[in-house]
Design a protein around this motif. Structure first.
Motif, PDB file in Angstrom:
ATOM      1  N   GLY A 185       6.606   7.210  -5.834  1.00 42.33           N
ATOM      2  CA  GLY A 185       7.391   7.490  -4.602  1.00 42.33           C
ATOM      3  C   GLY A 185       6.312   6.791  -3.524  1.00 42.33           C
ATOM      4  O   GLY A 185       7.151   6.188  -2.670  1.00 42.33           O
ATOM      5  N   LEU A 186       5.037   6.828  -3.540  1.00 43.85           N
ATOM      6  CA  LEU A 186       4.375   6.571  -2.606  1.00 43.85           C
ATOM      7  C   LEU A 186       4.104   4.987  -2.684  1.00 43.85           C
ATOM      8  O   LEU A 186       3.801   4.324  -1.648  1.00 43.85           O
ATOM      9  CB  LEU A 186       2.964   7.222  -2.766  1.00 43.85           C
ATOM     10  N   THR A 187       4.163   4.367  -3.828  1.00 44.53           N
ATOM     11  CA  THR A 187       3.986   2.867  -4.060  1.00 44.53           C
ATOM     12  C   THR A 187       5.430   2.420  -4.147  1.00 44.53           C
ATOM     13  O   THR A 187       5.343   1.125  -4.745  1.00 44.53           O
ATOM     14  CB  THR A 187       3.214   2.682  -5.326  1.00 44.53           C
ATOM     15  N   ARG A 188       6.477   2.900  -3.787  1.00 48.18           N
ATOM     16  CA  ARG A 188       7.864   2.531  -4.124  1.00 48.18           C
ATOM     17  C   ARG A 188       8.063   1.101  -3.870  1.00 48.18           C
ATOM     18  O   ARG A 188       8.481   0.114  -4.479  1.00 48.18           O
ATOM     19  CB  ARG A 188       8.936   3.376  -3.472  1.00 48.18           C
TER      20      ARG A 188
ATOM     21  N   GLY B 216       0.864  -1.100  -0.142  1.00 45.69           N
ATOM     22  CA  GLY B 216       0.018   0.076   0.143  1.00 45.69           C
ATOM     23  C   GLY B 216       0.902   1.209   0.162  1.00 45.69           C
ATOM     24  O   GLY B 216       2.050   1.362  -0.089  1.00 45.69           O
ATOM     25  N   LEU B 217       0.263   2.312   0.075  1.00 42.14           N
ATOM     26  CA  LEU B 217       0.732   3.591   0.059  1.00 42.14           C
ATOM     27  C   LEU B 217       1.624   4.029   1.286  1.00 42.14           C
ATOM     28  O   LEU B 217       1.249   3.729   2.462  1.00 42.14           O
ATOM     29  CB  LEU B 217      -0.328   4.857   0.043  1.00 42.14           C
ATOM     30  N   GLN B 218       2.965   4.321   1.001  1.00 43.11           N
ATOM     31  CA  GLN B 218       3.939   4.753   2.088  1.00 43.11           C
ATOM     32  C   GLN B 218       4.802   5.761   1.792  1.00 43.11           C
ATOM     33  O   GLN B 218       5.211   5.786   0.723  1.00 43.11           O
ATOM     34  CB  GLN B 218       4.727   3.484   2.580  1.00 43.11           C
ATOM     35  N   LEU B 219       5.406   6.558   2.814  1.00 44.06           N
ATOM     36  CA  LEU B 219       6.011   7.583   2.284  1.00 44.06           C
ATOM     37  C   LEU B 219       7.519   6.871   2.243  1.00 44.06           C
ATOM     38  O   LEU B 219       7.988   6.058   2.855  1.00 44.06           O
ATOM     39  CB  LEU B 219       6.253   8.688   3.757  1.00 44.06           C
ATOM     40  N   PRO B 220       8.208   7.464   0.927  1.00 40.43           N
ATOM     41  CA  PRO B 220       9.340   6.583   0.845  1.00 40.43           C
ATOM     42  C   PRO B 220      10.443   6.648   1.751  1.00 40.43           C
ATOM     43  O   PRO B 220      11.392   5.898   1.552  1.00 40.43           O
ATOM     44  CB  PRO B 220       9.785   7.055  -0.561  1.00 40.43           C
TER      45      PRO B 220
END
Lengths: 255, 275
Positions: B153-156, A112-116
């Protein structure tokens, strides 16, 4: 009664209209180690991929930790996080500039979405511990594309052990390993299974190894032909039912 | 434009300023998406997209609409149809893509030869024209860059897993079909937007060469992606300056700079990574 980690009932999987797996039913008790054997093209990889939700199934039911798997492979994230999978052909597509430590960290992250830039201390610590448990600490900074077959398998185990899991599914984990590397891999797997409390389902062609290390065997040739403890399921009569008449088992020479 | 224009004079020209900003941003975009596309073996796919873009431009001209605005939906639709075709066909992917791109290129060139106002413009479409970058294009490129950086970036972590091994990613619960679709759409839009500066024939180099150069010298994934984007941007700017100074087609100049970057990476790369 032992807790059932995986329950498969009357499962049928079709690919391009053809039944590859037909009406398969079995259950795995917690902390058991079960081998799935059968000839090439028997549907072993298809069955494990359907159980994991990688392939859709057409009928029947799969329950993982008591929760049903959707027909398109949907599982609650909390259940999915407790599954781990070692694919058969991982080394083919790993020409990615990724270090071992970074790869193992991916096993810790939920999808899922995560700050890189977000990498918590807990994550780093989990990665360090996983590398120690699998004897891969010295490989932490190496690129995964530059590892040997045996090292890659150990790193894949680190990917699994980085987070607590209940069910580990291995698809021909011994593929590409020489007998010494296979012996080391299975030794490590055996130790981790006991220390981590894993339930294991492994596709294997190495019947000698299955006989020595597994509690149970499922013999598949499109449908389930026999099952039970290795002494029963791997008897010459049963093997003939699965592999066909005139089957001569190949013996690996493990030290 | 006269031959041999001085650099100072060149930089003062508004169209050149637009071209350089556009080149910098599209170069970075090409490198960013290329870093994933190359590892996912989509290099030839981007080539097919580039060649087919001419058909989209032709459609725009024939309909009397802004070719850029027609090209974006055309490229997205084309990419989705072709990726579906590749998934379902029993033919080898490279052979199928070859049929698709050579056919679309042929149809487009024949159709364009009937449009009087574009008879002299095919060369620019094929090899790029720095004069072609408008403020509208620049706005689109900025929006696209923000979208691409935000999404990747958010789904890196999901993107890396998907790039490494799709079954492994699926087993971890990564939405593989959705990410594959979004990436193809993003790649199609980037190709459509970059066509003006680089041209139809060389657009895939924008995606492939910086990523390959970066792959040779990178030891970390983040560094690999950043270097591919950086190289893409620098080579685009240097190529456009060369193009403007010597009045050469912009696409080949950018690709020549990328080739230089690749050769440099080849010289610097550890020997085992060349195997």
């Amino acid at each position: 009664m032992a807790e059932m980690v995986l329950e498969v009932s009357d499962l049928t999987v079709r690919r391009e209209g053809v039944s590859v797996v037909e009406s398969v039913s079995f259950a795995l008790a917690a902390e058991s180690d079960t081998a799935l054997v059968g000839p090439n093209g028997a549907g072993k990889s298809t069955l494990v991929q359907a159980i994991l939700g990688i392939l859709p199934h057409q009928s029947g039911q799969v329950r993982v930790l008591g929760r049903p798997l959707g027909p398109k492979g949907q599982l609650p994230a909390s259940v999915r996080a407790q599954l781990a999978y070692l694919p058969q052909s991982f080394s083919v597509r790993n020409r990615c500039p990724l270090s071992v430590a970074d790869f193992v960290g991916l096993g810790w992250d939920p999808p899922g979405l995560q700050l890189p830039w977000r990498g918590s201390e807990r994550r780093r610590q989990a990665v360090r511990q996983a590398l120690v448990k699998t004897g891969c600490s010295d490989l932490a900074d190496r690129l995964i594309s530059e590892l040997s077959g045996g090292q890659t398998k150990r790193v894949l185990l680190a990917f699994c052990v980085v987070r607590p899991r209940r069910l580990l599914v291995l698809d021909e984990a011994q593929a590409g390993l020489d007998s010494q590397a296979a012996e080391q891999f299975y030794g490590l797997l055996f130790d981790l299974r006991r220390s981590e409390g894993w339930t294991i389902l492994q596709v294997s062609h190495d019947l000698e190894m299955v006989r020595r290390t597994c509690d149970g065997v499922l013999c598949l040739n499109r449908s389930l032909r026999c099952s039970g403890p290795p002494d029963h399921a791997l008897s010459p009569a049963q093997l003939e039912r699965v592999y066909g008449r005139g089957y001569v088992p190949y013996h690996h020479h493990h030290r | 434009m006269n031959d041999g224009v001085a650099l100072g004079e060149l930089l003062a020209l508004p169209f050149m300023q637009r071209a350089l900003i556009g080149g910098l941003l599209t170069g970075a975009l090409g490198g960013l998406l290329g870093s994933f596309a190359v590892l996912r073996q989509l290099s030839f796919f981007s080539d097919a997209l580039g060649h087919s873009a001419l058909l989209g431009i032709t459609l725009g001209i024939l309909l009397g609409l802004n070719p850029t605005l027609v090209l974006i939906p055309f490229a997205v639709l084309f990419a989705l149809v072709v990726s579906r075709l590749v998934e379902r066909s029993a033919l080898p992917t490279d052979a199928l893509l070859n049929i698709v791109y050579s056919s679309s290129l042929a149809i487009a060139v024949v159709a364009l030869s009937f449009v009087r106002s574009y008879k002299g413009g095919i060369h620019q479409l094929l090899f790029g024209d720095i004069l072609g970058i408008s403020w509208l294009d620049l706005g689109l490129i900025v929006v696209l860059l923000i979208t691409a950086v935000g999404y990747l970036g958010l789904t890196r972590r999901d993107q890396i897993l998907l790039t490494l091994d799709e079954p492994l990613a699926l087993s971890r619960g990564v939405a593989v079909p959705l990410h594959r679709l979004l990436f193809i759409v993003l790649l199609a839009v980037v190709v459509a937007i970059s066509i003006k500066a680089v041209g139809v024939l060389l657009i895939s180099a924008f995606v492939v060469i910086p990523a390959c150069a970066s792959r040779l010298v990178s030891v970390r994934f983040n560094g690999y992606v950043a270097l591919a984007a950086g190289l893409g941007a620098i080579c685009a700017v240097l190529g456009l300056l060369l193009s403007g100074s010597l009045n050469l087609p912009s696409g080949p100049c950018v690709v020549l700079m990328q080739l230089l970057g690749f050769l440099l990476a080849l010289a610097l790369a550890p020997r085992q990574r060349l195997a």
